[in-house]
Motif scaffolding. Structure first.
Motif, short mmCIF file in Angstrom:
data_model
loop_
_atom_site.label_atom_id
_atom_site.label_comp_id
_atom_site.label_asym_id
_atom_site.label_seq_id
_atom_site.Cartn_x
_atom_site.Cartn_y
_atom_site.Cartn_z
N ASN B 10 -24.72 32.77 -16.94
CA ASN B 10 -24.11 34.06 -17.46
C ASN B 10 -22.77 34.82 -17.14
OD1 ASN B 10 -22.85 35.77 -18.75
ND2 ASN B 10 -24.49 35.91 -20.64
N ILE B 11 -21.95 34.59 -17.12
CA ILE B 11 -20.29 35.44 -16.13
C ILE B 11 -20.14 36.56 -16.58
CG2 ILE B 11 -19.09 33.01 -15.87
CD1 ILE B 11 -17.35 33.24 -17.60
N GLU B 16 -25.32 36.07 -11.33
CA GLU B 16 -26.09 35.35 -11.84
C GLU B 16 -24.87 34.31 -12.60
OE1 GLU B 16 -28.88 33.70 -14.32
OE2 GLU B 16 -26.90 34.33 -15.80
N VAL B 20 -21.66 29.15 -12.59
CA VAL B 20 -20.98 28.63 -12.79
C VAL B 20 -19.39 28.70 -12.45
CG1 VAL B 20 -18.95 29.11 -14.73
CG2 VAL B 20 -21.31 29.43 -14.96
N ILE B 39 -19.52 20.47 -14.55
CA ILE B 39 -20.01 20.64 -16.10
C ILE B 39 -20.08 22.46 -16.10
CG2 ILE B 39 -21.12 20.82 -18.28
CD1 ILE B 39 -21.47 18.26 -17.97
N ASP B 40 -18.96 23.17 -16.36
CA ASP B 40 -19.47 24.36 -16.77
C ASP B 40 -20.50 24.06 -18.21
OD1 ASP B 40 -19.76 27.04 -17.12
OD2 ASP B 40 -17.78 27.19 -18.01
N GLY B 41 -21.79 24.49 -17.76
CA GLY B 41 -23.08 24.42 -18.63
C GLY B 41 -22.88 26.54 -19.75
N GLY B 42 -22.56 27.18 -18.80
CA GLY B 42 -22.64 28.36 -19.27
C GLY B 42 -24.64 28.40 -19.04
N THR B 43 -24.61 28.93 -20.65
CA THR B 43 -25.26 29.47 -20.78
C THR B 43 -26.46 28.28 -21.99
OG1 THR B 43 -24.86 30.78 -22.04
CG2 THR B 43 -25.74 31.52 -20.44
N SER B 44 -26.03 27.30 -21.84
CA SER B 44 -26.13 26.69 -23.23
C SER B 44 -27.55 25.73 -22.63
CB SER B 44 -25.15 25.31 -23.22
OG SER B 44 -23.34 26.11 -23.21
N GLY B 45 -27.57 24.81 -24.39
CA GLY B 45 -29.30 24.62 -24.13
C GLY B 45 -28.99 22.85 -24.43
N ASP B 62 -27.16 27.52 -9.63
CA ASP B 62 -27.34 28.37 -10.16
C ASP B 62 -27.57 29.59 -9.43
OD1 ASP B 62 -28.66 30.30 -12.19
OD2 ASP B 62 -30.62 29.07 -13.15
N LEU B 96 -32.22 24.88 -21.19
CA LEU B 96 -31.79 23.76 -20.45
C LEU B 96 -33.30 23.19 -20.09
CD1 LEU B 96 -29.58 22.18 -18.57
CD2 LEU B 96 -29.95 23.83 -16.47
#
Lengths: 567, 163
Positions: B10-11, B16, B20, B39-45, B62, B96
């Motif tokens: 999480n930017i 954290e 990214v 890939i910028d996955g950010g906080t995705s699921g 990470d 994730l």
């Protein structure tokens, strides 16, 4: 003698939602919901350009990126009184609806179905019996004997290796699990099929949003998608035809699998239509705007008091004073400096003041929002009830269909009152999803009709005035009412508050010490085995908890990261 | 050979988001072979499921809390991979870890998975990295490049530095 059970965390990886319950005589007497993580994104936004807010706020959360982008950009447009080209609305609407459909499918199958479905029991199922049962309920092509046999084989191979993987720590064999093996097998097969289908929704979002995760196409004043009938670089008719194909596949799954599975689970657990009622004051907002000024909507919303549909008061526009004036947030039980009583979001403050977890004092990072000083429940259930109350015919039809199916399975007449419950929230979500997938197809038609008329506009340029302006961005997100409140001074952000769905539902006690929605709905929930509080999870998961802002640190030091403590 | 370099985090929470930030810089500083997707996955699921299936190798970047001094480079692979997608209260915490678990169930888990990262200094609210982690970023980019080399893939510096 009462017993205290702490579940921490309920959601995601670490440190977000903690739920404490006091169990006495096999039932929850008292509950506390606590957000264990400070979000505070509001403070990051102060002093920034309002045109950037949407890109920053979509990073608040991992699951609901899109919804924050939309609510944020709407707040700025509302402050500017900016009209949008309708094409921009149609494109945004399709993103909103595809995202919602994705969220609902994943929530039911991958986040909460296993509260009700015993995976290990599916190994005892007869695939032929499962097929004849499933085929009697639906014409879905994935319901055959061969398909179920294959799933059973795959499952037994998977479990046979001793590695339950994704299914580790499920409460298998728990006395609250009641589905027959065949239904468990059907559910596991649909769980796997849902993994395939959810992709289609994601593809729709990525084609229209430019990129997922984290869509790129939103701008204050519209969308950055260039529409064209034939160019390669932009949103062409060819790409839109691919989108339509995915929409059709989603619709098939939602109506012929999801809606039916929820009804079967609901009909098999009829006692859960009487558990988890709690707060029946509901609020939802209208969404899927059909004009550029957010005054006409495909899906209505409003306020229902005391669970009585006759009390329905419609919220008519995104500028409706009834909504804007009614919201305030208390921090009496939250880890913030307070003392000023509940504050309207334009005046909201975010100054942390951490204490320990105090049962009667401060115990959460979430604020406690109220609507005209009353705690509310938000989400698909309030949305569906509001749409029924507003006379939205597609919602009435799907809700009636779902309740008839539940009645057939339960072999007793189940009415709309059953929706005020833990299982009712799942049923309402499935009904909402069916309505939304149809609306998604309609928005596609509207966009193509507009393009066919030669209208390719997607953006109106914003102009920021001198002085102070305020705006609210309202969105009926998958989990319920989302509102972003912005104060802009001379073109920069002076204050910003996000009042998110999970804040409404997972709120701690408010200024008058009344419990929030989770806390109220947990009261009375049965708990058979305190250190395996499956029933508590069922009720909390029925809301689709998602505490905004996800920490993703890989933690080598502190494993396992989950604890259930029964003391 | 298909490889994904996935930055997660999480930017909005300073260090954290170092995963990214690292992949953003990787894509700027190096020209990468076509088989590598950054890939910028950010906080995705679950949104990531389609991107992560049917690939041969996954390199996750990470923040890693290991009780080490700030910005210590850490590599987890093979047996050292935390069982973080197995120890859960119930199978409902999407994220994730659930994507990986779903891939496992579908029999489509990448053969090679590694997690590269730095010990974070600060998880406070803010969009900037801490000075320590900022100083550690070149080392982290170097680790990603070495990891790719281990897979037989060469990353060529573009000369733009990326930092």
């Amino acid at each position: 003698m009462s017993q205290r059970v702490t579940i921490d965390p309920v959601t995601r990886i670490e440190g977000h939602l903690r739920v404490d319950v006091e169990v006495d005589g096999g039932k929850v007497k008292k509950a506390w919901a606590s957000g264990q993580m400070w979000r505070g994104v509001e403070n990051i936004l102060i002093g920034r350009d309002p045109r950037d807010a949407w890109a920053i706020t979509q990073r608040i959360c991992g699951v609901c990126t899109t919804v924050h982008a939309l609510a944020s950009v709407r707040s700025v447009e509302n402050a500017l009184r900016l009209e949008l080209p309708v094409n921009a609305q149609y494109i945004r609407n399709m993103i909103i609806l595809a995202h919602a459909v994705h969220d609902h499918i994943v929530h039911f199958y991958h986040l909460s179905a296993l509260d009700w479905v015993d995976v290990t029991s599916a190994l005892k199922a007869d695939p032929a019996k499962a097929a004849s049962l499933a085929e009697s309920l639906s014409s879905w092509s994935g319901n055959g004997k061969a398909e179920f046999g294959k799933v059973k084989e795959r499952l037994s191979g998977f479990i046979g290796t001793g590695q339950l993987g994704i299914f580790t720590n499920g409460y298998w064999g728990h006395p609250a699990m009641k589905l027959p093996p065949e239904i468990n097998l059907i559910a596991v097969a649909h769980y796997l099929q849902a993994l395939e289908v959810q992709r289609h929704a994601n593809k729709v979002v990525s084609i229209l949003g430019g990129k997922t995760p984290h869509i790129q196409n939103v701008v204050v004043g519209g969308v950055a998608n260039a529409l064209a009938v034939d160019s390669q670089a932009v949103l062409t008719v060819e790409r839109l035809l691919a989108v339509k194909d995915w929409i059709d596949q989603l619709a098939d799954f939602v109506k012929n699998v999801y809606l039916i599975d929820v009804a079967v689970v609901g009909g098999s657990y009829p006692e859960w239509t009487r558990i988890g009622r709690g707060i029946v004051d509901y609020i939802s907002v209208p969404d899927i705007p059909l004009d550029g000024r957010n005054t006409e909507f495909a899906l209505p919303g409003g306020h229902i008091a005391g669970g009585d549909l006759a009390s329905f008061k419609q919220i008519k526009t995104h500028d409706d004073a009834y909504f804007k004036d009614g919201v305030s947030e208390s921090v009496k039980h939250s880890w913030y400096e307070g003392g000023k009583g509940p504050l309207h979001p334009y005046k909201g403050e975010t100054r942390p003041q951490y204490t320990d977890f105090q049962d009667d004092g401060k115990y959460s990072w979430l604020k406690s929002p109220t609507f005209y000083e009353k705690p509310m429940q938000v989400g698909p259930l309030p949305r569906v009830l509001a749409m029924v109350a507003a006379g939205h015919q597609p919602t009435i039809d799907y809700a009636t269909h779902a309740l008839e199916l539940v009645s057939t399975v339960a072999q007793t007449k189940v009415g709309i009152d059953a929706l005020h419950s833990t299982i009712g929230r799942h049923a309402a979500r499935a009904v909402a999803c069916a309505v939304e997938v149809d609306e998604l197809a309609r928005q596609w038609d509207l966009l193509l009709a507009s393009m066919a008329r030669g209208d390719l506009r997607t953006f109106n340029k914003p102009v920021f005035p001198k002085g102070e302006i305020t705006g609210v961005g309202i969105h009926e997100a998958p989990r319920g009412v989302l509102s972003h409140w912005i104060v802009i001074q001379d073109g920069t952000i002076r204050n910003y508050q996000c009042v998110v769905p999970t804040t409404w539902n997972a709120a701690p006690r408010n200024e008058k010490d009344e419990p929030g929605a989770y806390e109220a709905c947990l009261a009375g929930t049965p708990v058979a085995i305190p250190d395996q509080p499956l029933e508590v999870l069922r009720t909390v998961h029925s809301f689709d908890p998602c505490l905004a802002c996800a920490v993703h640190v890989v933690d080598q030091e502190r494993q396992p990261v989950v604890r259930v403590r029964a003391a | 050979m298909r490889v994904v370099v996935l930055g997660v985090g999480n930017i909005l929470l300073s260090d954290e988001g170092l995963g990214v930030r690292a992949v953003e810089r990787l894509a700027r500083a190096y020209s990468l072979p076509a088989e590598i997707a950054v890939i910028d996955g950010g906080t995705s699921g679950m949104e990531l499921l389609a991107d992560l299936e049917g690939i041969d190798a996954l390199i996750m970047v990470d923040a890693i809390r290991a009780g080490a001094p700030a910005a210590t480079p850490i590599r987890l692979a093979g047996e050292a991979l935390p069982v973080f997608f197995r120890t859960k209260l119930s199978p409902h915490q999407v994220g994730l870890c659930d994507v990986l678990a779903s891939l496992e169930l579908l029999g489509r888990l990448p053969r090679h998975i590694s997690i590269l990262g730095l010990q974070p200094q600060s998880l406070a609210l803010g969009m900037e990295l801490s000075r320590e982690v900022e100083d550690g970023m070149p080392a982290l980019l170097g680790m990603i490049v070495s990891e790719l080399a281990l897979l037989g893939l060469a990353a060529t510096p573009t000369g733009s530095g990326g930092i």
